[in-house]
Design a protein around this motif. Structure first.
Motif: not given
Length: 127
Positions: A101-110
């Motif tokens: 999900p776009d809104e989770d992408y940065d936190d999740f991939t980090a």
């Protein structure tokens, strides 16, 4: 929805990396947390006390792991494919995840880079 792809060199042969990803005891060692995992297609699993949960779709010993990771109520399944390529120094692990999900992408991939891939790198560096 976004996709993510990353390569990780590991100084161990593909068979050892595969075991590290599919044996509950090994998973607990590199995650440092409770893990539930059965090396069987169709079984559900849980890493980091339930922070990552999903289902095994395809398991090819020493070569490939395909899983569906659950993202709350998202309609599209998020598929993780881990391919293990033999190379001169051991293994080149290819991690691909679809439909984050776009809104989770940065936190999740980090988190994937720090804890999942970082945990694996630390685990195999120590051996």
């Amino acid at each position: 929805m976004k996709n993510y792809k990353k390569y990780l060199p590991l100084p161990a042969p593909p068979d050892e990396v595969y075991l590290g990803l599919t044996k509950a005891q090994s998973i607990q060692l590199w995650t440092g947390a409770e893990a539930e995992f059965t090396e069987e297609v169709g079984t559900e699993f849980s890493f980091w006390d339930g922070d990552i949960v999903g289902k095994n779709i395809e398991l090819v010993p020493g070569k490939k792991i395909v899983q569906q990771w659950y993202f709350g109520d998202e309609g599209e399944p998020s598929i993780v494919t881990i391919k293990l390529h033999e190379d001169k120094k051991g293994t080149s692990l290819e991690f691909v995840q679809t439909n984050i999900p776009d809104e989770d992408y940065d936190d999740f991939t980090a988190g994937i880079e720090e804890y999942f891939l970082g945990g694996l790198a630390d685990f195999f560096e120590e051996e």
